[in-house]
Motif scaffolding. Sequence first.
Motif, PDB file in Angstrom:
ATOM      1  N   ASP A   1     -19.669 -40.013  -5.716  1.00 41.60           N
ATOM      2  CA  ASP A   1     -20.955 -40.297  -5.067  1.00 41.60           C
ATOM      3  C   ASP A   1     -21.173 -39.394  -3.854  1.00 41.60           C
ATOM      4  O   ASP A   1     -22.260 -38.847  -3.656  1.00 41.60           O
ATOM      5  CB  ASP A   1     -21.011 -41.759  -4.619  1.00 41.60           C
ATOM      6  CG  ASP A   1     -21.274 -42.720  -5.768  1.00 41.60           C
ATOM      7  OD1 ASP A   1     -21.562 -42.252  -6.886  1.00 41.60           O
ATOM      8  OD2 ASP A   1     -21.188 -43.950  -5.536  1.00 41.60           O
TER       9      ASP A   1
ATOM     10  N   LEU B   1     -24.195 -36.807  -3.243  1.00 39.87           N
ATOM     11  CA  LEU B   1     -25.094 -36.983  -2.097  1.00 39.87           C
ATOM     12  C   LEU B   1     -25.262 -35.696  -1.304  1.00 39.87           C
ATOM     13  O   LEU B   1     -26.330 -35.435  -0.746  1.00 39.87           O
ATOM     14  CB  LEU B   1     -24.569 -38.084  -1.171  1.00 39.87           C
ATOM     15  CG  LEU B   1     -24.763 -39.519  -1.646  1.00 39.87           C
ATOM     16  CD1 LEU B   1     -24.002 -40.488  -0.750  1.00 39.87           C
ATOM     17  CD2 LEU B   1     -26.244 -39.883  -1.690  1.00 39.87           C
TER      18      LEU B   1
ATOM     19  N   MET C   1     -28.132 -33.597  -2.311  1.00 41.55           N
ATOM     20  CA  MET C   1     -29.456 -34.191  -2.164  1.00 41.55           C
ATOM     21  C   MET C   1     -29.940 -34.031  -0.723  1.00 41.55           C
ATOM     22  O   MET C   1     -29.210 -33.578   0.148  1.00 41.55           O
ATOM     23  CB  MET C   1     -29.404 -35.681  -2.541  1.00 41.55           C
ATOM     24  CG  MET C   1     -28.917 -35.962  -3.950  1.00 41.55           C
ATOM     25  SD  MET C   1     -28.759 -37.730  -4.294  1.00 41.55           S
ATOM     26  CE  MET C   1     -30.494 -38.244  -4.276  1.00 41.55           C
TER      27      MET C   1
ATOM     28  N   ARG D   1     -29.925 -39.472  -8.151  1.00 42.09           N
ATOM     29  CA  ARG D   1     -30.065 -40.826  -7.612  1.00 42.09           C
ATOM     30  C   ARG D   1     -29.622 -41.885  -8.618  1.00 42.09           C
ATOM     31  O   ARG D   1     -29.026 -42.905  -8.248  1.00 42.09           O
ATOM     32  CB  ARG D   1     -31.523 -41.083  -7.203  1.00 42.09           C
ATOM     33  CG  ARG D   1     -31.779 -42.478  -6.657  1.00 42.09           C
ATOM     34  CD  ARG D   1     -33.237 -42.681  -6.320  1.00 42.09           C
ATOM     35  NE  ARG D   1     -34.101 -42.522  -7.473  1.00 42.09           N
ATOM     36  CZ  ARG D   1     -35.419 -42.761  -7.473  1.00 42.09           C
ATOM     37  NH1 ARG D   1     -36.003 -43.160  -6.346  1.00 42.09           N
ATOM     38  NH2 ARG D   1     -36.147 -42.579  -8.546  1.00 42.09           N
ATOM     39  N   GLU D   2     -29.914 -41.644  -9.879  1.00 45.24           N
ATOM     40  CA  GLU D   2     -29.596 -42.622 -10.921  1.00 45.24           C
ATOM     41  C   GLU D   2     -28.128 -42.576 -11.337  1.00 45.24           C
ATOM     42  O   GLU D   2     -27.703 -43.390 -12.173  1.00 45.24           O
ATOM     43  CB  GLU D   2     -30.469 -42.361 -12.151  1.00 45.24           C
ATOM     44  CG  GLU D   2     -31.955 -42.261 -11.854  1.00 45.24           C
ATOM     45  CD  GLU D   2     -32.477 -43.484 -11.108  1.00 45.24           C
ATOM     46  OE1 GLU D   2     -32.028 -44.607 -11.435  1.00 45.24           O
ATOM     47  OE2 GLU D   2     -33.319 -43.319 -10.195  1.00 45.24           O
TER      48      GLU D   2
ATOM     49  N   MET E   1     -25.442 -42.685  -9.148  1.00 47.81           N
ATOM     50  CA  MET E   1     -24.539 -43.225  -8.134  1.00 47.81           C
ATOM     51  C   MET E   1     -23.796 -44.453  -8.665  1.00 47.81           C
ATOM     52  O   MET E   1     -24.359 -45.264  -9.389  1.00 47.81           O
ATOM     53  CB  MET E   1     -25.317 -43.596  -6.869  1.00 47.81           C
ATOM     54  CG  MET E   1     -26.018 -42.420  -6.203  1.00 47.81           C
ATOM     55  SD  MET E   1     -24.846 -41.195  -5.572  1.00 47.81           S
ATOM     56  CE  MET E   1     -25.901 -39.746  -5.480  1.00 47.81           C
TER      57      MET E   1
ATOM     58  N   LYS F   1     -25.941 -45.683  -3.237  1.00 48.00           N
ATOM     59  CA  LYS F   1     -27.295 -45.865  -3.779  1.00 48.00           C
ATOM     60  C   LYS F   1     -28.318 -45.981  -2.653  1.00 48.00           C
ATOM     61  O   LYS F   1     -29.428 -45.454  -2.756  1.00 48.00           O
ATOM     62  CB  LYS F   1     -27.345 -47.100  -4.673  1.00 48.00           C
ATOM     63  CG  LYS F   1     -26.603 -46.934  -5.994  1.00 48.00           C
ATOM     64  CD  LYS F   1     -26.594 -48.227  -6.797  1.00 48.00           C
ATOM     65  CE  LYS F   1     -25.792 -48.050  -8.093  1.00 48.00           C
ATOM     66  NZ  LYS F   1     -25.693 -49.304  -8.876  1.00 48.00           N
TER      67      LYS F   1
ATOM     68  N   ALA G   1     -28.755 -42.576  -1.148  1.00 47.59           N
ATOM     69  CA  ALA G   1     -29.430 -41.701  -2.113  1.00 47.59           C
ATOM     70  C   ALA G   1     -30.939 -41.912  -2.118  1.00 47.59           C
ATOM     71  O   ALA G   1     -31.691 -40.964  -2.360  1.00 47.59           O
ATOM     72  CB  ALA G   1     -28.868 -41.938  -3.507  1.00 47.59           C
ATOM     73  N   GLU G   2     -31.401 -43.117  -1.855  1.00 48.21           N
ATOM     74  CA  GLU G   2     -32.835 -43.396  -1.867  1.00 48.21           C
ATOM     75  C   GLU G   2     -33.573 -42.514  -0.866  1.00 48.21           C
ATOM     76  O   GLU G   2     -34.595 -41.902  -1.179  1.00 48.21           O
ATOM     77  CB  GLU G   2     -33.094 -44.879  -1.558  1.00 48.21           C
ATOM     78  CG  GLU G   2     -32.789 -45.818  -2.698  1.00 48.21           C
ATOM     79  CD  GLU G   2     -33.671 -45.583  -3.918  1.00 48.21           C
ATOM     80  OE1 GLU G   2     -34.834 -45.143  -3.753  1.00 48.21           O
ATOM     81  OE2 GLU G   2     -33.206 -45.837  -5.045  1.00 48.21           O
ATOM     82  N   GLU G   3     -33.056 -42.460   0.349  1.00 51.07           N
ATOM     83  CA  GLU G   3     -33.701 -41.660   1.400  1.00 51.07           C
ATOM     84  C   GLU G   3     -33.613 -40.170   1.082  1.00 51.07           C
ATOM     85  O   GLU G   3     -34.599 -39.441   1.240  1.00 51.07           O
ATOM     86  CB  GLU G   3     -33.037 -41.949   2.744  1.00 51.07           C
ATOM     87  CG  GLU G   3     -33.671 -41.195   3.906  1.00 51.07           C
ATOM     88  CD  GLU G   3     -33.040 -41.545   5.237  1.00 51.07           C
ATOM     89  OE1 GLU G   3     -33.347 -40.855   6.234  1.00 51.07           O
ATOM     90  OE2 GLU G   3     -32.248 -42.513   5.287  1.00 51.07           O
ATOM     91  N   ARG G   4     -32.460 -39.728   0.621  1.00 49.94           N
ATOM     92  CA  ARG G   4     -32.287 -38.305   0.315  1.00 49.94           C
ATOM     93  C   ARG G   4     -33.135 -37.894  -0.887  1.00 49.94           C
ATOM     94  O   ARG G   4     -33.668 -36.781  -0.921  1.00 49.94           O
ATOM     95  CB  ARG G   4     -30.811 -37.989   0.082  1.00 49.94           C
ATOM     96  CG  ARG G   4     -29.957 -38.205   1.327  1.00 49.94           C
ATOM     97  CD  ARG G   4     -28.592 -37.584   1.222  1.00 49.94           C
ATOM     98  NE  ARG G   4     -27.823 -37.788   2.445  1.00 49.94           N
ATOM     99  CZ  ARG G   4     -26.787 -37.068   2.818  1.00 49.94           C
ATOM    100  NH1 ARG G   4     -26.370 -36.062   2.058  1.00 49.94           N
ATOM    101  NH2 ARG G   4     -26.144 -37.336   3.932  1.00 49.94           N
ATOM    102  N   HIS G   5     -33.245 -38.779  -1.858  1.00 52.20           N
ATOM    103  CA  HIS G   5     -34.074 -38.480  -3.029  1.00 52.20           C
ATOM    104  C   HIS G   5     -35.544 -38.349  -2.626  1.00 52.20           C
ATOM    105  O   HIS G   5     -36.253 -37.458  -3.117  1.00 52.20           O
ATOM    106  CB  HIS G   5     -33.920 -39.587  -4.073  1.00 52.20           C
ATOM    107  CG  HIS G   5     -34.779 -39.396  -5.283  1.00 52.20           C
ATOM    108  ND1 HIS G   5     -34.378 -38.638  -6.370  1.00 52.20           N
ATOM    109  CD2 HIS G   5     -36.038 -39.840  -5.582  1.00 52.20           C
ATOM    110  CE1 HIS G   5     -35.336 -38.635  -7.274  1.00 52.20           C
ATOM    111  NE2 HIS G   5     -36.352 -39.350  -6.820  1.00 52.20           N
TER     112      HIS G   5
END
Length: 260
Positions: A151, A155, A158, A192-193, A195, A201, A204-208
């Motif tokens: 992970d 990350l 990203m 993102r999917e 992780m 996760k 990843a939301e913020e970085r995505h």
Amino acid sequence: MSEFRHNHSQIAETVDLHMTTALFLPGNSLTMDNTGIERMLAFVETFFRQSGSHGLDHTLRVTRLCAEIGKAEGADMQILIPAALFHDVARPLEKETGIPHEQEGARIAAEYLRSHGCDERRIRAIVHAIRAHRYSTGTTPQTTEAKVLSDADKLDAMGAVGIARTFMQAGEHGDGIEDATSHIHEKLLKLRELMYTDTAKEIAEERHALLQRFADALRTELNDGPLSSVNETLSCAYSAEKTLKKDWDSKEEDEAWKNL
């Protein structure tokens, strides 16, 4: 190398906050205190002769992420931190040797750890995490530590850092903006999917989201910018040339009929 030395201390301090126990068995030479981490870092650094998209700075960022995520996920830092430090150690050798860096890196790590008295159970766990960190190889992480490392590595591909590394990598291969853009859409926006851990996760939301905004803005500028205008101009010129040729051929045909 001064910047790396500074980062060494940051990593050592970060990891030290999350553990107080020894990495190796009592009486052995290397312990997971700041000295042990510094020693590992010094060894790992010898493999990175120049910066790049997979340089030492990438390893240091991944190690920091592992410390953060590993603490939240209850990972064994005595396994996770060495695996993070060694995960890309053979990346600079991959092109020359043809050996996948996750395999050679696992071998190098095992050799180093064994020479410093690490017990075989931990070595096996560290080797597995290194071998499984590269998601594109199909090796599925089986342990918490392996999942955290995988992970953390994703990350770092990203967000803002991931964008910077993408264009660095494109330059390293002699590619251009279009190639980097394809890499973002074909690989990075799918991470993102992939992780494993809940902590990753969330990060990843913020970085995505940042990555998506950049990809959208870049696509807009490429479609509306100078390159698009050049393409439209060339297309118009080509159409005009075809029309002119058709008219010219038609005139030549008329003249031919008149002379019959």
